[in-house]
Design a protein around this motif. Structure first.
Motif, PDB file in Angstrom:
ATOM      1  N   ASP A   1       0.854  -1.185   0.000  1.00 22.70           N
ATOM      2  CA  ASP A   1       0.000   0.000   0.000  1.00 22.70           C
ATOM      3  C   ASP A   1       0.897   1.244   0.000  1.00 22.70           C
ATOM      4  N   PRO A   2       1.505   1.570  -1.152  1.00 18.80           N
ATOM      5  CA  PRO A   2       2.501   2.655  -1.193  1.00 18.80           C
ATOM      6  C   PRO A   2       2.032   3.984  -0.610  1.00 18.80           C
ATOM      7  N   PRO A   3       0.801   4.463  -0.888  1.00 18.77           N
ATOM      8  CA  PRO A   3       0.425   5.765  -0.327  1.00 18.77           C
ATOM      9  C   PRO A   3       0.479   5.808   1.196  1.00 18.77           C
ATOM     10  N   ALA A   4       0.318   4.642   1.846  1.00 21.69           N
ATOM     11  CA  ALA A   4       0.299   4.607   3.318  1.00 21.69           C
ATOM     12  C   ALA A   4       1.659   4.899   3.933  1.00 21.69           C
ATOM     13  N   VAL A   5       2.730   4.846   3.139  1.00 19.31           N
ATOM     14  CA  VAL A   5       4.060   5.112   3.693  1.00 19.31           C
ATOM     15  C   VAL A   5       4.444   6.585   3.574  1.00 19.31           C
ATOM     16  N   ARG A   6       3.601   7.401   2.949  1.00 17.08           N
ATOM     17  CA  ARG A   6       3.956   8.798   2.724  1.00 17.08           C
ATOM     18  C   ARG A   6       4.265   9.569   4.015  1.00 17.08           C
ATOM     19  N   PRO A   7       3.494   9.398   5.105  1.00 18.24           N
ATOM     20  CA  PRO A   7       3.871  10.115   6.336  1.00 18.24           C
ATOM     21  C   PRO A   7       5.277   9.765   6.817  1.00 18.24           C
ATOM     22  N   LEU A   8       5.663   8.498   6.673  1.00 11.92           N
ATOM     23  CA  LEU A   8       7.012   8.103   7.065  1.00 11.92           C
ATOM     24  C   LEU A   8       8.040   8.747   6.143  1.00 11.92           C
TER      25      LEU A   8
ATOM     26  N   ASP B   1      11.658  12.153  23.038  1.00 12.00           N
ATOM     27  CA  ASP B   1      12.450  13.215  22.423  1.00 12.00           C
ATOM     28  C   ASP B   1      13.269  12.719  21.243  1.00 12.00           C
ATOM     29  N   LEU B   2      13.561  11.417  21.191  1.00  8.85           N
ATOM     30  CA  LEU B   2      14.330  10.868  20.081  1.00  8.85           C
ATOM     31  C   LEU B   2      13.464  10.589  18.863  1.00  8.85           C
ATOM     32  N   VAL B   3      12.231  10.159  19.094  1.00  9.97           N
ATOM     33  CA  VAL B   3      11.404   9.677  17.982  1.00  9.97           C
ATOM     34  C   VAL B   3      10.265  10.616  17.610  1.00  9.97           C
ATOM     35  N   ARG B   4      10.056  11.679  18.382  1.00  9.86           N
ATOM     36  CA  ARG B   4       8.913  12.539  18.120  1.00  9.86           C
ATOM     37  C   ARG B   4       9.315  14.005  17.928  1.00  9.86           C
TER      38      ARG B   4
ATOM     39  N   GLY C   1      29.063   4.726   5.050  1.00 14.53           N
ATOM     40  CA  GLY C   1      27.671   5.010   5.378  1.00 14.53           C
ATOM     41  C   GLY C   1      27.107   4.085   6.426  1.00 14.53           C
ATOM     42  N   LEU C   2      25.861   4.365   6.784  1.00 11.41           N
ATOM     43  CA  LEU C   2      25.121   3.621   7.797  1.00 11.41           C
ATOM     44  C   LEU C   2      23.774   3.205   7.230  1.00 11.41           C
ATOM     45  N   VAL C   3      23.302   2.005   7.620  1.00 17.60           N
ATOM     46  CA  VAL C   3      21.991   1.526   7.176  1.00 17.60           C
ATOM     47  C   VAL C   3      21.226   1.012   8.393  1.00 17.60           C
ATOM     48  N   PRO C   4      20.770   1.895   9.276  1.00 12.75           N
ATOM     49  CA  PRO C   4      20.110   1.469  10.520  1.00 12.75           C
ATOM     50  C   PRO C   4      18.582   1.467  10.401  1.00 12.75           C
ATOM     51  N   GLY C   5      17.976   0.351  10.783  1.00 15.86           N
ATOM     52  CA  GLY C   5      16.519   0.305  10.791  1.00 15.86           C
ATOM     53  C   GLY C   5      15.914   1.332  11.724  1.00 15.86           C
ATOM     54  N   VAL C   6      16.563   1.585  12.877  1.00 13.30           N
ATOM     55  CA  VAL C   6      16.010   2.557  13.819  1.00 13.30           C
ATOM     56  C   VAL C   6      16.056   3.973  13.257  1.00 13.30           C
ATOM     57  N   GLY C   7      16.748   4.148  12.123  1.00 14.33           N
ATOM     58  CA  GLY C   7      16.729   5.443  11.463  1.00 14.33           C
ATOM     59  C   GLY C   7      15.351   5.847  10.994  1.00 14.33           C
ATOM     60  N   MET C   8      14.449   4.872  10.850  1.00 13.58           N
ATOM     61  CA  MET C   8      13.066   5.228  10.520  1.00 13.58           C
ATOM     62  C   MET C   8      12.398   5.938  11.677  1.00 13.58           C
ATOM     63  N   LEU C   9      12.736   5.540  12.898  1.00 13.08           N
ATOM     64  CA  LEU C   9      12.171   6.192  14.069  1.00 13.08           C
ATOM     65  C   LEU C   9      12.854   7.524  14.341  1.00 13.08           C
TER      66      LEU C   9
ATOM     67  N   VAL D   1       7.766  -5.322  15.433  1.00 17.81           N
ATOM     68  CA  VAL D   1       7.990  -4.293  16.454  1.00 17.81           C
ATOM     69  C   VAL D   1       8.188  -2.935  15.787  1.00 17.81           C
ATOM     70  N   MET D   2       9.027  -2.892  14.748  1.00 17.07           N
ATOM     71  CA  MET D   2       9.282  -1.634  14.062  1.00 17.07           C
ATOM     72  C   MET D   2       8.007  -1.067  13.455  1.00 17.07           C
ATOM     73  N   LYS D   3       7.258  -1.893  12.751  1.00 15.27           N
ATOM     74  CA  LYS D   3       6.041  -1.385  12.107  1.00 15.27           C
ATOM     75  C   LYS D   3       5.022  -0.910  13.135  1.00 15.27           C
ATOM     76  N   THR D   4       4.935  -1.609  14.250  1.00 10.35           N
ATOM     77  CA  THR D   4       3.977  -1.193  15.274  1.00 10.35           C
ATOM     78  C   THR D   4       4.419   0.113  15.916  1.00 10.35           C
ATOM     79  N   ALA D   5       5.721   0.261  16.165  1.00  9.26           N
ATOM     80  CA  ALA D   5       6.228   1.521  16.719  1.00  9.26           C
ATOM     81  C   ALA D   5       5.954   2.674  15.759  1.00  9.26           C
ATOM     82  N   LEU D   6       6.195   2.455  14.471  1.00 10.40           N
ATOM     83  CA  LEU D   6       5.923   3.497  13.481  1.00 10.40           C
ATOM     84  C   LEU D   6       4.437   3.839  13.450  1.00 10.40           C
ATOM     85  N   HIS D   7       3.602   2.820  13.612  1.00  6.14           N
ATOM     86  CA  HIS D   7       2.151   3.054  13.618  1.00  6.14           C
ATOM     87  C   HIS D   7       1.730   3.884  14.826  1.00  6.14           C
ATOM     88  N   LEU D   8       2.307   3.588  15.981  1.00  7.33           N
ATOM     89  CA  LEU D   8       1.974   4.353  17.180  1.00  7.33           C
ATOM     90  C   LEU D   8       2.360   5.822  17.029  1.00  7.33           C
ATOM     91  N   LEU D   9       3.320   6.090  16.138  1.00  8.55           N
ATOM     92  CA  LEU D   9       3.730   7.465  15.846  1.00  8.55           C
ATOM     93  C   LEU D   9       2.954   8.070  14.681  1.00  8.55           C
TER      94      LEU D   9
END
Length: 322
Positions: A30-37, A308-311, A216-224, A269-277
């Motif tokens: 569902d590509p449009p759903a990722v736009r906020p991220l 403060d880190l994720v919001r 470079g760096l490729v961290p998943g937590v970079g999404m948060l 866990v990552m997707k749920t955290a992103l959803h909570l945000l």
């Protein structure tokens, strides 16, 4: 002490975000759903995305699904990130034939590189691994080798990478092994061939990887927390490894979230955290299951002190339930 390579035109230089694949309730992209991220990442200074990797559940998606998602996300990303926007896409197959089919399915897309894992399931010799990556390199795209032995069961040794340096299309390597000594050897190889660069994918070793010479760096937590990870990269690039180490401590706090459900289920866990945000749907591809009530409560509790880190102020209000 190694210095951080700053070649802004190279696909693995700087902060690369291994983007999740937004799915609907039936598990369809569902590509449009990722736009906020995407907007969150652009605001955090990100320019490069990696799609259909581990966080992107690439092996669980069909080649056509990966292509369709990449095409739509690329258009949105270039609109948000501008001329500096870059996209890489993972091509993960159990064997070489499937890997090449996934690369072929990306034909016509404007990509900086394809990211190619070792084959999975069967254990392979060094000769077979070299042949696999050479076949991928002869397929008309720049190739970034992805060393993730925890998922493939086939670690990529330094000897294999060294033999692949004569392939012009092999432009870099992302290492998620977590082996600092091995990573240092990969960085040493990068100094042997211009145009070949190495990125650190082990989140708890970002600062150390940069100290060893990562580009470079490729961290998943970079999404948060994209601004946090970008700041860590800039500090190391500028030679302030003490500041980078301090920022690594905050990255480690975010990485601890994956302990709520260890293993590949870190995707959930990552997707749920992103959803909570308010940034992305929580749905993951089968056979992944949603967090249960206990896990969800643990995630909310763990996120609270990380506010403060994720919001950043620009983010929408957090949601209360997935």
């Amino acid at each position: 002490m190694a210095t951080v390579i700053d070649r802004s035109d190279h696909p693995v230089t700087g902060l690369v975000i291994p983007l999740v694949t937004a799915l609907d309730r039936r598990g369809r992209p569902d590509p449009p759903a990722v736009r906020p991220l995407l907007a969150h990442l652009a605001a955090g200074g990100v320019t490069t995305l990696m799609l259909a990797g581990t966080n992107g559940e690439g092996p669980l998606l069909t080649p056509d699904e990966v292509r369709g998602y990449a095409a739509e996300v690329s258009a949105m990303w270039r609109e948000l990130a501008g001329a500096s926007a870059r996209i890489m896409v993972g091509a993960t197959g159990a064997g070489t034939r499937e890997t090449l089919r996934r690369i072929e399915c990306l034909a016509g897309l404007d990509l900086a590189a394809v990211v190619v894992l070792a084959p999975t399931y069967f254990r392979h010799t060094e000769r077979e691994l070299r042949a696999h990556f050479r076949d991928a390199a002869h397929h008309g795209r720049p190739v970034v080798i992805y060393n993730s032995p925890g998922y493939t069961g086939n670690p990529i040794p330094v000897s294999v990478v060294r033999r692949l340096l004569d392939e012009p299309a092999v432009i870099g390597l992302k290492d998620s092994s977590g082996d600092a000594a091995l990573f240092g050897q990969f960085c040493a190889l990068a100094r042997e061939r211009p145009g070949f660069q190495v990125a650190q994918g082990a989140e708890r070793q970002l600062a150390e990887g940069l100290r060893l010479g990562a580009a470079g760096l490729v961290p998943g937590v970079g999404m948060l927390a994209p601004a946090l990870c970008a700041g860590l990269f800039r500090a190391a690039r500028d030679g302030d490894h003490a500041a980078a180490g301090a920022l690594q401590h905050d990255v480690d706090r975010l990485a601890a979230l994956f302990g709520i459900r260890p293993g590949a289920s870190g995707v959930v866990v990552m997707k749920t955290a992103l959803h909570l945000l308010g940034l992305c749907p929580p749905h993951a591809a089968a056979p992944f299951l949603p967090l249960d009530d206990t896990e969800l409560a643990a995630l909310r509790t763990a996120l609270a002190p990380l506010h403060d880190l994720v919001r950043p102020a620009a983010l929408p209000a957090a949601r209360q339930s997935p």
